[in-house]
Design a protein around this motif. Structure first.
Motif, PDB file in Angstrom:
ATOM      1  N   LEU A  48      18.248   0.221  71.900  1.00  0.00           N
ATOM      2  CA  LEU A  48      18.703   0.121  70.507  1.00  0.00           C
ATOM      3  C   LEU A  48      18.471  -1.251  69.885  1.00  0.00           C
ATOM      4  CD1 LEU A  48      22.153   1.965  70.373  1.00  0.00           C
ATOM      5  CD2 LEU A  48      19.924   2.780  69.637  1.00  0.00           C
ATOM      6  N   LEU A  49      18.309  -2.284  70.693  1.00  0.00           N
ATOM      7  CA  LEU A  49      18.256  -3.643  70.167  1.00  0.00           C
ATOM      8  C   LEU A  49      17.191  -3.805  69.089  1.00  0.00           C
ATOM      9  CD1 LEU A  49      18.757  -5.734  73.428  1.00  0.00           C
ATOM     10  CD2 LEU A  49      20.480  -4.943  71.784  1.00  0.00           C
ATOM     11  N   GLY A  50      17.555  -4.530  68.041  1.00  0.00           N
ATOM     12  CA  GLY A  50      16.634  -4.777  66.940  1.00  0.00           C
ATOM     13  C   GLY A  50      17.167  -4.230  65.629  1.00  0.00           C
ATOM     14  N   ARG A  51      16.269  -4.194  64.647  1.00  0.00           N
ATOM     15  CA  ARG A  51      16.643  -3.748  63.300  1.00  0.00           C
ATOM     16  C   ARG A  51      16.106  -2.346  63.036  1.00  0.00           C
ATOM     17  NH1 ARG A  51      14.150  -8.452  59.888  1.00  0.00           N
ATOM     18  NH2 ARG A  51      12.567  -6.919  60.238  1.00  0.00           N
ATOM     19  N   TRP A  52      16.931  -1.559  62.340  1.00  0.00           N
ATOM     20  CA  TRP A  52      16.593  -0.187  61.983  1.00  0.00           C
ATOM     21  C   TRP A  52      16.881   0.013  60.504  1.00  0.00           C
ATOM     22  CZ3 TRP A  52      15.074   3.236  65.978  1.00  0.00           C
ATOM     23  CH2 TRP A  52      15.226   2.720  67.273  1.00  0.00           C
ATOM     24  N   ARG A  53      15.980   0.662  59.771  1.00  0.00           N
ATOM     25  CA  ARG A  53      16.187   0.947  58.360  1.00  0.00           C
ATOM     26  C   ARG A  53      16.522   2.428  58.202  1.00  0.00           C
ATOM     27  NH1 ARG A  53      16.618  -1.553  54.195  1.00  0.00           N
ATOM     28  NH2 ARG A  53      15.462  -3.350  54.931  1.00  0.00           N
ATOM     29  N   VAL A  54      17.610   2.716  57.463  1.00  0.00           N
ATOM     30  CA  VAL A  54      17.995   4.101  57.177  1.00  0.00           C
ATOM     31  C   VAL A  54      17.027   4.602  56.116  1.00  0.00           C
ATOM     32  CG1 VAL A  54      19.839   5.645  56.443  1.00  0.00           C
ATOM     33  CG2 VAL A  54      20.400   3.549  57.711  1.00  0.00           C
ATOM     34  N   THR A  55      16.175   5.564  56.488  1.00  0.00           N
ATOM     35  CA  THR A  55      15.070   5.961  55.624  1.00  0.00           C
ATOM     36  C   THR A  55      15.270   7.261  54.871  1.00  0.00           C
ATOM     37  OG1 THR A  55      13.977   6.966  57.537  1.00  0.00           O
ATOM     38  CG2 THR A  55      13.352   4.701  56.963  1.00  0.00           C
ATOM     39  N   LYS A  56      16.051   8.193  55.439  1.00  0.00           N
ATOM     40  CA  LYS A  56      16.207   9.466  54.730  1.00  0.00           C
ATOM     41  C   LYS A  56      17.423  10.230  55.208  1.00  0.00           C
ATOM     42  CE  LYS A  56      13.018  12.119  57.672  1.00  0.00           C
ATOM     43  NZ  LYS A  56      11.811  12.937  57.673  1.00  0.00           N
ATOM     44  N   THR A  57      17.790  11.212  54.384  1.00  0.00           N
ATOM     45  CA  THR A  57      18.836  12.157  54.767  1.00  0.00           C
ATOM     46  C   THR A  57      18.145  13.383  55.341  1.00  0.00           C
ATOM     47  OG1 THR A  57      18.885  13.166  52.572  1.00  0.00           O
ATOM     48  CG2 THR A  57      20.445  11.379  52.991  1.00  0.00           C
ATOM     49  N   LEU A  58      18.833  14.050  56.235  1.00  0.00           N
ATOM     50  CA  LEU A  58      18.298  15.263  56.840  1.00  0.00           C
ATOM     51  C   LEU A  58      19.076  16.447  56.281  1.00  0.00           C
ATOM     52  CD1 LEU A  58      17.990  13.897  60.466  1.00  0.00           C
ATOM     53  CD2 LEU A  58      16.161  14.159  58.786  1.00  0.00           C
ATOM     54  N   LEU A  59      18.349  17.430  55.798  1.00  0.00           N
ATOM     55  CA  LEU A  59      18.988  18.591  55.189  1.00  0.00           C
ATOM     56  C   LEU A  59      19.488  19.547  56.262  1.00  0.00           C
ATOM     57  CD1 LEU A  59      16.468  19.274  52.294  1.00  0.00           C
ATOM     58  CD2 LEU A  59      18.644  18.048  52.191  1.00  0.00           C
ATOM     59  N   THR A  60      20.757  19.818  56.221  1.00  0.00           N
ATOM     60  CA  THR A  60      21.384  20.806  57.098  1.00  0.00           C
ATOM     61  C   THR A  60      22.238  21.691  56.202  1.00  0.00           C
ATOM     62  OG1 THR A  60      23.389  19.525  57.529  1.00  0.00           O
ATOM     63  CG2 THR A  60      21.506  19.117  58.996  1.00  0.00           C
ATOM     64  N   GLN A  61      22.834  22.684  56.793  1.00  0.00           N
ATOM     65  CA  GLN A  61      23.727  23.542  56.012  1.00  0.00           C
ATOM     66  C   GLN A  61      25.187  23.186  56.255  1.00  0.00           C
ATOM     67  OE1 GLN A  61      22.552  27.554  56.925  1.00  0.00           O
ATOM     68  NE2 GLN A  61      20.514  27.277  56.089  1.00  0.00           N
ATOM     69  N   ALA A  62      25.425  22.026  56.859  1.00  0.00           N
ATOM     70  CA  ALA A  62      26.795  21.584  57.142  1.00  0.00           C
ATOM     71  C   ALA A  62      27.506  21.231  55.837  1.00  0.00           C
ATOM     72  CB  ALA A  62      26.768  20.371  58.065  1.00  0.00           C
ATOM     73  N   ALA A  63      28.800  21.452  55.815  1.00  0.00           N
ATOM     74  CA  ALA A  63      29.617  21.103  54.652  1.00  0.00           C
ATOM     75  C   ALA A  63      29.833  19.590  54.661  1.00  0.00           C
ATOM     76  CB  ALA A  63      30.956  21.833  54.706  1.00  0.00           C
ATOM     77  N   VAL A  64      29.253  18.906  53.702  1.00  0.00           N
ATOM     78  CA  VAL A  64      29.304  17.451  53.602  1.00  0.00           C
ATOM     79  C   VAL A  64      30.500  17.050  52.753  1.00  0.00           C
ATOM     80  CG1 VAL A  64      28.044  15.419  52.796  1.00  0.00           C
ATOM     81  CG2 VAL A  64      26.799  17.316  53.835  1.00  0.00           C
ATOM     82  N   CYS A  65      31.230  16.020  53.196  1.00  0.00           N
ATOM     83  CA  CYS A  65      32.412  15.601  52.439  1.00  0.00           C
ATOM     84  C   CYS A  65      32.140  14.369  51.571  1.00  0.00           C
ATOM     85  CB  CYS A  65      33.592  15.365  53.377  1.00  0.00           C
ATOM     86  SG  CYS A  65      33.314  14.186  54.687  1.00  0.00           S
ATOM     87  N   TRP A  66      30.900  13.937  51.481  1.00  0.00           N
ATOM     88  CA  TRP A  66      30.538  12.817  50.616  1.00  0.00           C
ATOM     89  C   TRP A  66      29.824  13.323  49.378  1.00  0.00           C
ATOM     90  CZ3 TRP A  66      28.078   8.217  53.727  1.00  0.00           C
ATOM     91  CH2 TRP A  66      29.095   7.512  54.380  1.00  0.00           C
ATOM     92  N   ASP A  67      29.943  12.545  48.286  1.00  0.00           N
ATOM     93  CA  ASP A  67      29.172  12.875  47.092  1.00  0.00           C
ATOM     94  C   ASP A  67      27.816  12.166  47.160  1.00  0.00           C
ATOM     95  OD1 ASP A  67      29.488  10.180  46.190  1.00  0.00           O
ATOM     96  OD2 ASP A  67      31.280  10.708  45.036  1.00  0.00           O
ATOM     97  N   ARG A  68      26.958  12.459  46.197  1.00  0.00           N
ATOM     98  CA  ARG A  68      25.583  11.922  46.199  1.00  0.00           C
ATOM     99  C   ARG A  68      25.580  10.388  46.182  1.00  0.00           C
ATOM    100  NH1 ARG A  68      21.596  13.926  48.391  1.00  0.00           N
ATOM    101  NH2 ARG A  68      20.614  11.968  48.751  1.00  0.00           N
ATOM    102  N   GLN A  69      26.480   9.780  45.436  1.00  0.00           N
ATOM    103  CA  GLN A  69      26.536   8.318  45.331  1.00  0.00           C
ATOM    104  C   GLN A  69      26.856   7.689  46.694  1.00  0.00           C
ATOM    105  OE1 GLN A  69      29.342   6.843  42.459  1.00  0.00           O
ATOM    106  NE2 GLN A  69      28.631   4.734  42.650  1.00  0.00           N
ATOM    107  N   GLN A  70      27.793   8.266  47.438  1.00  0.00           N
ATOM    108  CA  GLN A  70      28.133   7.748  48.764  1.00  0.00           C
ATOM    109  C   GLN A  70      26.963   7.907  49.729  1.00  0.00           C
ATOM    110  OE1 GLN A  70      31.706  10.212  48.847  1.00  0.00           O
ATOM    111  NE2 GLN A  70      32.883   8.389  49.441  1.00  0.00           N
TER     112      GLN A  70
END
Length: 184
Positions: A48-70
Motif C-alpha cells: 500500500l505504501l505511496g500515494r493513490w488518487r481516487v479516480t472514479k466511483t463504481l456503479l453498484t445497486q447498493a443503497a448509498v447513504c451519501w448525496d452527490r456532493q458528498q
C-alpha cells in the motif's frame, strides 16, 4: 457453537478489537509488551505504501447513504500510506493495527448483503474484479485527534481496501464504492 467467518465478517471484528487494543496500550503492566506487539502489527503493508488518487466511483445497486456532493468530495483526492499511518485530504491517521486477509467472492457477497433489502448484494463483477479472491486490508487507526491512541469508529477513505491489482485499490464509504489508482 463454532463461530465462522461468515457469522462474524471482518468489518464487525475491527470495531470490537479496536477498543481492546486501546485498553491494552493503556494498561501500565502490559504497556511495554503491548507497545512492541502493536508496533509490529501496526505497520502498513508495503503493497500500500505511496500515494493513490481516487479516480472514479463504481456503479453498484447498493443503497448509498451519501448525496452527490458528498460522493464528489472524495473524487480526485489523494490517499497516502506511510509505514506507520496514512492520510487523506490532509487528515492524518496513525495505524493501531492492520488486518490482512484473502476474501473470496462468495464471502464478500455475504459480508455485503442485507437480508432486509431488495437490492442485490455487491459482488466482484460490479467492482470490475475478475479474480476469484482478492486481498482485503483493514487498518485500525487513531481518531481525528491523531495524538491520542483512541480508535476512530468513523469511516475514513482508505482504511479498508480491496487490492484489485498492484496499482488499483477499491474502498467504500457509506455503500458508495470508489477506485483509487497508484500515483507514480
Amino acid at each position: 457453537m463454532q463461530v465462522t467467518r461468515r457469522l462474524l465478517p471482518l468489518m464487525m471484528l475491527i470495531p470490537l478489537s479496536a477498543p481492546l487494543l486501546a485498553i491494552a496500550q493503556q494498561e501500565p503492566l502490559l504497556k511495554s509488551h503491548a507497545a512492541s506487539a502493536s508496533q509490529s502489527k501496526a505497520r502498513i503493508p508495503s503493497l500500500l505504501l505511496g500515494r493513490w488518487r481516487v479516480t472514479k466511483t463504481l456503479l453498484t445497486q447498493a443503497a448509498v447513504c451519501w448525496d452527490r456532493q458528498q460522493i464528489d468530495s472524495v473524487l480526485n483526492t489523494q490517499i497516502s500510506y506511510q509505514p506507520d499511518g496514512f492520510s487523506w485530504n490532509n487528515q492524518q491517521r496513525r495505524s493501531l493495527g492492520v488486518v490482512s486477509s484473502t476474501v473470496e467472492e462468495q464471502e464478500f457477497v455475504e459480508d455485503n448483503s442485507d437480508a432486509d433489502s431488495e437490492t442485490p448484494a455487491v459482488d466482484f463483477a460490479m467492482l470490475g474484479i475478475i479474480a476469484p479472491a482478492v486481498e482485503r486490508i483493514a487498518i485500525m487507526h487513531t481518531a481525528k485527534d491523531s495524538a491520542s491512541n483512541t480508535p476512530d469508529d468513523d469511516e475514513f477513505p482508505g482504511a479498508t481496501v480491496l487490492i484489485k491489482n498492484p496499482d488499483t485499490l477499491i474502498f467504500s464509504m457509506c455503500n458508495q464504492y470508489f477506485e483509487a489508482q497508484r500515483q507514480r
